[in-house]
Scaffold this motif. Structure first.
Motif, PDB file in Angstrom:
ATOM      1  N   VAL A  46      -4.325  -1.704  -3.461  1.00 21.37           N
ATOM      2  CA  VAL A  46      -4.561  -0.726  -4.532  1.00 21.37           C
ATOM      3  C   VAL A  46      -5.097   0.578  -3.950  1.00 21.37           C
ATOM      4  O   VAL A  46      -4.686   1.680  -4.350  1.00 21.37           O
ATOM      5  CB  VAL A  46      -5.533  -1.320  -5.568  1.00 21.37           C
ATOM      6  N   LYS A  47      -6.005   0.476  -2.987  1.00 23.82           N
ATOM      7  CA  LYS A  47      -6.606   1.664  -2.392  1.00 23.82           C
ATOM      8  C   LYS A  47      -5.570   2.483  -1.637  1.00 23.82           C
ATOM      9  O   LYS A  47      -5.596   3.727  -1.654  1.00 23.82           O
ATOM     10  CB  LYS A  47      -7.744   1.245  -1.462  1.00 23.82           C
ATOM     11  N   TRP A  48      -4.679   1.776  -0.955  1.00 25.43           N
ATOM     12  CA  TRP A  48      -3.679   2.484  -0.145  1.00 25.43           C
ATOM     13  C   TRP A  48      -2.324   2.546  -0.826  1.00 25.43           C
ATOM     14  O   TRP A  48      -1.309   2.836  -0.178  1.00 25.43           O
ATOM     15  CB  TRP A  48      -3.514   1.764   1.200  1.00 25.43           C
ATOM     16  N   ALA A  49      -2.288   2.268  -2.106  1.00 24.49           N
ATOM     17  CA  ALA A  49      -1.011   2.224  -2.821  1.00 24.49           C
ATOM     18  C   ALA A  49      -0.220   3.532  -2.696  1.00 24.49           C
ATOM     19  O   ALA A  49       0.982   3.492  -2.387  1.00 24.49           O
ATOM     20  CB  ALA A  49      -1.240   1.868  -4.292  1.00 24.49           C
ATOM     21  N   LEU A 182       8.216   2.143  -7.808  1.00 24.67           N
ATOM     22  CA  LEU A 182       7.172   1.537  -6.990  1.00 24.67           C
ATOM     23  C   LEU A 182       5.796   1.728  -7.609  1.00 24.67           C
ATOM     24  O   LEU A 182       4.975   0.803  -7.651  1.00 24.67           O
ATOM     25  CB  LEU A 182       7.212   2.122  -5.580  1.00 24.67           C
ATOM     26  N   GLN A 183       5.526   2.943  -8.086  1.00 23.88           N
ATOM     27  CA  GLN A 183       4.227   3.200  -8.708  1.00 23.88           C
ATOM     28  C   GLN A 183       4.042   2.360  -9.973  1.00 23.88           C
ATOM     29  O   GLN A 183       2.965   1.832 -10.234  1.00 23.88           O
ATOM     30  CB  GLN A 183       4.096   4.685  -9.026  1.00 23.88           C
ATOM     31  N   GLN A 184       5.136   2.247 -10.773  1.00 24.67           N
ATOM     32  CA  GLN A 184       5.061   1.453 -11.995  1.00 24.67           C
ATOM     33  C   GLN A 184       4.834  -0.027 -11.675  1.00 24.67           C
ATOM     34  O   GLN A 184       4.036  -0.714 -12.340  1.00 24.67           O
ATOM     35  CB  GLN A 184       6.359   1.609 -12.792  1.00 24.67           C
ATOM     36  N   ALA A 185       5.487  -0.521 -10.626  1.00 25.71           N
ATOM     37  CA  ALA A 185       5.331  -1.930 -10.257  1.00 25.71           C
ATOM     38  C   ALA A 185       3.907  -2.217  -9.775  1.00 25.71           C
ATOM     39  O   ALA A 185       3.311  -3.244 -10.123  1.00 25.71           O
ATOM     40  CB  ALA A 185       6.339  -2.302  -9.178  1.00 25.71           C
ATOM     41  N   LEU A 190      -1.353  -4.702 -11.026  1.00 22.99           N
ATOM     42  CA  LEU A 190      -2.794  -4.641 -10.795  1.00 22.99           C
ATOM     43  C   LEU A 190      -3.567  -5.552 -11.746  1.00 22.99           C
ATOM     44  O   LEU A 190      -4.429  -6.327 -11.329  1.00 22.99           O
ATOM     45  CB  LEU A 190      -3.286  -3.200 -10.932  1.00 22.99           C
ATOM     46  N   SER A 191      -3.258  -5.492 -13.040  1.00 23.38           N
ATOM     47  CA  SER A 191      -3.987  -6.319 -13.999  1.00 23.38           C
ATOM     48  C   SER A 191      -3.703  -7.799 -13.754  1.00 23.38           C
ATOM     49  O   SER A 191      -4.592  -8.648 -13.897  1.00 23.38           O
ATOM     50  CB  SER A 191      -3.605  -5.931 -15.430  1.00 23.38           C
TER      51      SER A 191
END
Length: 386
Positions: A46-49, A182-185, A190-191
């Protein structure tokens, strides 16, 4: 029915715990490792997404770009694949190192740091298929298998429910450009990752104390185990007693072997016997080479007579020497005068037997301090030692 003393209901001693750690027996929670790996790995992703998304996009674009020279020379395609593989390793290797450290840290949290090579030593008894089947269906393995099945079932249920609620969001990514997809995936996952981490945390919170309880229960000792460990630590008392008896017997033999070299034996008349030796060139005072009471005193007397060593009856001196003189040590200074008179008497007696002097009379009264004679009332206020 087994003896109740053999029931393993006592907690493991510190010695057994230390030995178990040396053999690699520590409480390790696999669920804690799963939780730590997924939690830290997810947090890093998540941090380096954003950076990972751009990196993946760049790798994908480079991998799908072809030109005329590459089509003419397939070797260039291999070189590009190798270069792209090295770029991937630059991210994967550090990630792998971080996850390895996370695994080590989680293991230390559950059972502490423990480095041993005994667990790597070959155990040929494990090659026996019969014992292997027994271990396979042991209570501990069955509980571990049941726990793993429950974890898989719970995680599968959580994942299925999450995908069911987000199936439309994932399907929508198929119509998006690659960067946006990619961002949407990542955002949609995440949840779901949080739900998985929470589930693993609950299992780890149960498994860590369970593994500690399980190890403590496996290392429990019976009353006989405690006794055996105490014997092992302190030494078998029966063996130690036999060693002491053997040492006393050897010391007794050495002492009796020294009687023939004595100058005289003082007795009381049968209860105590003390053999004295004196060499004015080597000794500052007469030395006790043997002493004993009752049967040992009679044995000293018999050996002395067989070796033609003078045996004198001097009860107060014999009692005082036996009580206060130490074996193979010089006599106490308070008895110098009395022993000197006895030695002088012996020398006169030997000279008379050799015809060099007249035969001496009776042994004079010896100046033995009353406080050194155990049978004298004044002895109560005098020194006492053996």
């Amino acid at each position: 029915m087994a003896d109740s003393a053999q029931d393993k209901n006592l907690p493991a001693s510190a010695r057994k715990l230390a030995k178990a750690r040396e053999q690699g027996q520590v409480a390790r929670s696999v669920d804690l490792g799963h939780f730590a790996a997924i939690a830290i790995g997810g947090w890093l992703l998540v941090k380096w997404a954003p950076d990972i998304g751009q990196w993946m996009q760049k790798i994908l674009m480079q991998g799908l770009r072809f030109d005329h020279a590459m089509l003419q020379n397939p070797r260039l395609m291999g070189e590009r694949a190798a270069a792209l593989g090295m770029q991937m390793l630059m991210v994967i290797v550090p990630m792998g190192l971080v996850m390895s450290l996370v695994g080590v840290a989680s293991a230390c949290l559950s059972g502490g740091w423990n480095f041993t090579t005994q667990a790597l030593s070959p155990k040929f008894d494990k090659l026996n298929p019969l014992t292997g089947v027994t271990r396979l269906f042991s209570k501990g393995n069955l509980v571990q298998a049941l726990k793993s099945v429950m974890l898989a079932a719970v995680l599968g249920t959580v994942g299925a429910l999450y995908l069911q609620s987000r199936i439309e969001a994932f399907a929508a990514t198929l119509a998006m450009p690659l960067p946006a997809a990619l961002q949407q995936a990542v955002s949609a996952s995440l949840s779901g990752l949080i739900q998985v981490v929470v589930t693993l945390a609950l299992f780890a919170a149960i498994d860590v104390p369970y593994q500690r309880w399980k190890l403590a229960n496996e290392l429990k000792m019976s009353f006989q185990d405690v006794k055996d460990e105490h014997k092992e630590a302190e030494g078998n008392q029966e063996v130690k007693q036999k060693i002491k008896v053997k040492m006393r017997e050897m010391a007794r033999k050495r002492m009796l072997a020294a009687v023939p070299n004595a100058d005289l034996v003082v007795m009381n008349p049968t209860h105590y016997a003390v053999a004295l030796q004196y060499d004015d060139k080597k000794m500052g005072a007469p030395r006790v080479v043997a002493k004993g009471a009752d049967l040992l005193a009679l044995r000293i007397r018999d050996i002395a007579r067989e070796s033609k060593v003078p045996v004198l009856q001097a009860p107060p001196l014999a009692r005082a020497l036996y009580q206060h003189a130490e074996l193979e040590r010089e006599i106490p200074a308070a008895l110098f005068s009395a022993v000197a008179q006895v030695l002088a008497y012996v020398y006169q007696l030997r000279a008379a037997m050799a015809g060099e002097a007249p035969e001496p009379g009776d042994l004079p009264e010896l100046p033995v301090p009353p406080e050194l004679d155990p049978q004298n009332p004044a002895y109560q206020s005098g020194p006492r030692r053996r």
